[in-house]
Design a protein around this motif. Sequence first.
Motif, PDB file in Angstrom:
ATOM      1  N   LEU A  92     109.207  48.582  40.238  1.00  0.00           N
ATOM      2  CA  LEU A  92     110.402  48.733  41.081  1.00  0.00           C
ATOM      3  C   LEU A  92     111.460  47.499  40.662  1.00  0.00           C
ATOM      4  O   LEU A  92     111.052  46.543  40.240  1.00  0.00           O
ATOM      5  CB  LEU A  92     109.993  48.261  42.474  1.00  0.00           C
ATOM      6  CG  LEU A  92     111.046  47.796  43.579  1.00  0.00           C
ATOM      7  CD1 LEU A  92     111.608  49.197  43.978  1.00  0.00           C
ATOM      8  CD2 LEU A  92     110.232  47.297  44.812  1.00  0.00           C
ATOM      9  N   GLN A  93     112.905  47.778  40.358  1.00  0.00           N
ATOM     10  CA  GLN A  93     113.687  47.017  40.054  1.00  0.00           C
ATOM     11  C   GLN A  93     114.639  46.811  41.154  1.00  0.00           C
ATOM     12  O   GLN A  93     115.181  47.783  42.000  1.00  0.00           O
ATOM     13  CB  GLN A  93     114.573  47.341  38.869  1.00  0.00           C
ATOM     14  CG  GLN A  93     113.754  47.575  37.517  1.00  0.00           C
ATOM     15  CD  GLN A  93     114.676  47.918  36.485  1.00  0.00           C
ATOM     16  OE1 GLN A  93     115.636  48.663  36.753  1.00  0.00           O
ATOM     17  NE2 GLN A  93     114.202  47.741  35.514  1.00  0.00           N
ATOM     18  N   ILE A  94     115.207  45.508  41.952  1.00  0.00           N
ATOM     19  CA  ILE A  94     115.735  45.332  42.789  1.00  0.00           C
ATOM     20  C   ILE A  94     117.057  44.596  42.375  1.00  0.00           C
ATOM     21  O   ILE A  94     116.692  43.399  41.963  1.00  0.00           O
ATOM     22  CB  ILE A  94     115.115  44.574  43.884  1.00  0.00           C
ATOM     23  CG1 ILE A  94     113.626  45.274  44.359  1.00  0.00           C
ATOM     24  CG2 ILE A  94     115.882  44.236  45.170  1.00  0.00           C
ATOM     25  CD1 ILE A  94     112.675  44.176  44.779  1.00  0.00           C
ATOM     26  N   SER A  95     118.147  44.965  43.097  1.00  0.00           N
ATOM     27  CA  SER A  95     119.336  44.292  42.712  1.00  0.00           C
ATOM     28  C   SER A  95     120.199  44.308  44.066  1.00  0.00           C
ATOM     29  O   SER A  95     120.241  45.515  44.690  1.00  0.00           O
ATOM     30  CB  SER A  95     119.981  44.728  41.553  1.00  0.00           C
ATOM     31  OG  SER A  95     120.372  46.164  41.755  1.00  0.00           O
ATOM     32  N   PRO A  96     121.103  43.421  44.485  1.00  0.00           N
ATOM     33  CA  PRO A  96     121.896  43.473  45.663  1.00  0.00           C
ATOM     34  C   PRO A  96     122.986  44.611  45.420  1.00  0.00           C
ATOM     35  O   PRO A  96     123.149  44.891  44.374  1.00  0.00           O
ATOM     36  CB  PRO A  96     122.620  42.141  45.627  1.00  0.00           C
ATOM     37  CG  PRO A  96     121.769  41.155  44.814  1.00  0.00           C
ATOM     38  CD  PRO A  96     120.929  42.022  43.851  1.00  0.00           C
TER      39      PRO A  96
END
Length: 183
Positions: free
Chosen positions: A21-25
């Motif tokens: 999982l890659q999370i970015s705003p």
Amino acid sequence: MTTPDARERREYYRITDRIALQISPADGVPGETAPLFALLSELHQLEFESRHLLRNLDERDRAVTACLRLVHKRLDLLGQAFTWNLLHDSGATRDVVLSEGGLAFVDAEPYALGTRLDLRMALPPQGLGLQVLAEVTGCQAVSGGYEIGTSFIDLEDAQRQLLARHVLRQQARVRRADRGEEA
């Protein structure tokens, strides 16, 4: 009056899974997608869109359908190879709670309710890669960080179907494992 059981019911079945999982705003639109991730997502979208065509063809020409199913299986294997590369590039996998409607995960940083996130998910073992926009619906301090609950925003029907299929496969795998059968 709503009963506690009715309030706790969920619209979608949830599973616990281990994914990359890659999370970015997000600023309301999904961010730029990595080439390998985009290719993987496109492979799965095309497979979803071609399912009904393959069913129709099966009624007319079984030999061609059998050949196309073999080609499909080869593409699935390539997708799995891409997924393993994507998992390697994405870093460590993490435990999540996943459904067609959203995702919950533990993160080191808190997120404010209503924050929009760009989520890139690689879901093994089928090689499913999805990039979705989500909104934070919950943030609670837990040991090791913050439990973040999200709800997917503007999920395409094809993406929802791919998630549903992944959830059902994982659910079946867990049931087989609970019965002592090979997965």
